[in-house]
Scaffold this active site. Structure first.
Site, mmCIF file in Angstrom:
data_model
loop_
_atom_site.group_PDB
_atom_site.id
_atom_site.type_symbol
_atom_site.label_atom_id
_atom_site.label_comp_id
_atom_site.label_asym_id
_atom_site.label_seq_id
_atom_site.Cartn_x
_atom_site.Cartn_y
_atom_site.Cartn_z
ATOM 1 N N LYS A 150 0.846 -1.190 0.000
ATOM 2 C CA LYS A 150 0.000 0.000 0.000
ATOM 3 C C LYS A 150 0.882 1.241 0.000
ATOM 4 O O LYS A 150 1.890 1.263 0.716
ATOM 5 C CB LYS A 150 -0.915 0.017 1.229
ATOM 6 C CG LYS A 150 -1.763 1.294 1.332
ATOM 7 C CD LYS A 150 -2.846 1.197 2.379
ATOM 8 C CE LYS A 150 -2.399 1.510 3.778
ATOM 9 N NZ LYS A 150 -1.792 2.854 3.971
ATOM 10 N N GLU A 219 -9.467 7.442 3.384
ATOM 11 C CA GLU A 219 -9.370 7.739 4.823
ATOM 12 C C GLU A 219 -9.827 9.161 5.118
ATOM 13 O O GLU A 219 -9.391 10.120 4.457
ATOM 14 C CB GLU A 219 -7.928 7.534 5.327
ATOM 15 C CG GLU A 219 -7.824 7.867 6.820
ATOM 16 C CD GLU A 219 -6.528 7.404 7.488
ATOM 17 O OE1 GLU A 219 -5.654 6.840 6.809
ATOM 18 O OE2 GLU A 219 -6.417 7.623 8.714
HETATM 19 O O1 KIV Z 1 -1.319 2.144 8.619
HETATM 20 C C1 KIV Z 1 -2.533 1.919 8.681
HETATM 21 O O2 KIV Z 1 -3.025 1.282 9.627
HETATM 22 C C2 KIV Z 1 -3.386 2.445 7.623
HETATM 23 C C3 KIV Z 1 -4.858 2.258 7.780
HETATM 24 C C4 KIV Z 1 -5.365 3.211 8.771
HETATM 25 C C5 KIV Z 1 -5.560 2.323 6.490
HETATM 26 O O3 KIV Z 1 -2.901 2.997 6.698
#
Ligand code: KIV
Length: 313
Positions: A150, A219
């Site tokens: 991600k 988010e």
């Molecule tokens: O690092 C994380 O936990 C996140 C989530 C809040 C989506 O990016």
């Protein structure tokens, strides 16, 4: 889940009885023989779009949390850089290193069998060049065992998403409130509250989709905006603080279970108060240790023969 031998032999002790063949601390890794549900994959998450089956996501950072999240039926585990806050006690996510996420991802991989494992790319690991980004992404996959990564950012990160996807590293996008951009944005900002900002967010989402992301986290986005973006996209949206119009939801493990300290953000719902339970249990344990109520004979090992009085001479 990786196969793990149930006994780690230390030195030359090899004549243990079968009853000793379990780890000395904690419980044994699962030896479950019942058939397991089909593993979640990147295409299976992508194909949820347009179905009424929400994508259920939670973070996890270690073996026990991963096991619990898998057992509860979540589809996707994010080894999030929120680990910097909730596990390591840092004030921001900027502090976590690639090595720390790799190590956490390995543990999560050992604990989870069915969910898709996504590793967050830490601040600084996808900001320098495409080559450096791909090298770091490959480490998360090869060394950590992540099935996808991600990264935070919209239009500005579209090229980076594309480079990762072309290197066969699936990408979960992340737009809206971006903790890694806290310095640039002057804090944690909710996006999409004005028409201009809502449009910019839609552009971000479309850019990430066009670059090849298989899903995108929204988010801290007003519900009306997140719902419309979800309708416009062909890939699933995973909301956190974005209302229930998204195709899936994600929360931080420690927030959901009441294991974080300080006030929870508005979008968190606590499903347990594990911190209070742990406080109570630990003060009982400390009291029992101090008063001699623990251990009892049940917690110690008997000898196999009676020891003569002078056995130590
Ligand atoms: O690092 C994380 O936990 C996140 C989530 C809040 C989506 O990016």
């Amino acid at each position: 889940m990786e196969f793990r031998p149930r006994l780690r032999l230390i030195g030359k002790i090899s004549t243990v009885s079968s009853t000793d063949q379990k780890p000395i601390y904690g419980s044994a890794p699962s030896t479950q023989t019942t058939p397991r549900a089909a593993k979640v994959t990147v295409p299976s998450i992508r194909n949820r779009k347009g179905t009424d089956k929400k994508v259920l996501c939670l973070t996890a950072y270690d073996y026990p949390s991963a096991r619990l999240v898998d057992e509860a039926g979540f589809d996707l585990i994010l080894v999030g850089d929120s680990m910097a806050n909730v596990v390591l006690g840092h004030a921001s996510t900027l502090k976590i290193s690639l090595e720390q996420i790799i190590s956490a991802t390995r543990a999560v991989k050992r604990g989870a069998d069915r969910p898709l494992i996504v590793a967050d790319m830490p601040y600084g690991t996808y900001h320098i060049s495409a080559e450096d980004t791909i090298r770091n992404g490959l480490r998360l996959v090869r060394e950590g065992g992540a099935q996808a990564v991600k990264i935070e950012g919209g239009v500005a990160r579209a090229k980076t998403v594309k480079a990762l996807v072309e290197a066969d590293i699936p990408v979960l996008g992340h737009i809206g409130l971006l903790p890694q951009s806290t310095n640039t944005r002057g804090g944690y900002r909710i996006s999409g509250r004005t028409v201009e900002s809502a449009r910019a967010l839609l552009e971000d989402a479309l850019a990430i989709q066009d670059a090849g992301a298989f899903a995108v986290v929204l988010e801290g986005v007003p519900e009306a905006v997140a719902t419309r973006i979800s309708e416009r996209l062909e890939i699933p949206t995973i909301g956190i603080g974005a209302g229930d119009g998204c195709d899936g939801q994600i929360l931080v493990f420690h927030d959901a279970l009441g294991l974080s300290f300080g006030p929870a953000p508005r979008f968190v719902k606590r499903y347990a108060n594990l911190a209070d339970m742990a406080r109570k249990a630990l003060s009982e344990l400390a009291n029992d240790m101090g008063t001699g109520c623990f251990p009892t004979s049940e917690n110690t090992y008997p000898t196999h023969e009676e020891l003569p009085d002078n056995w130590d001479q």
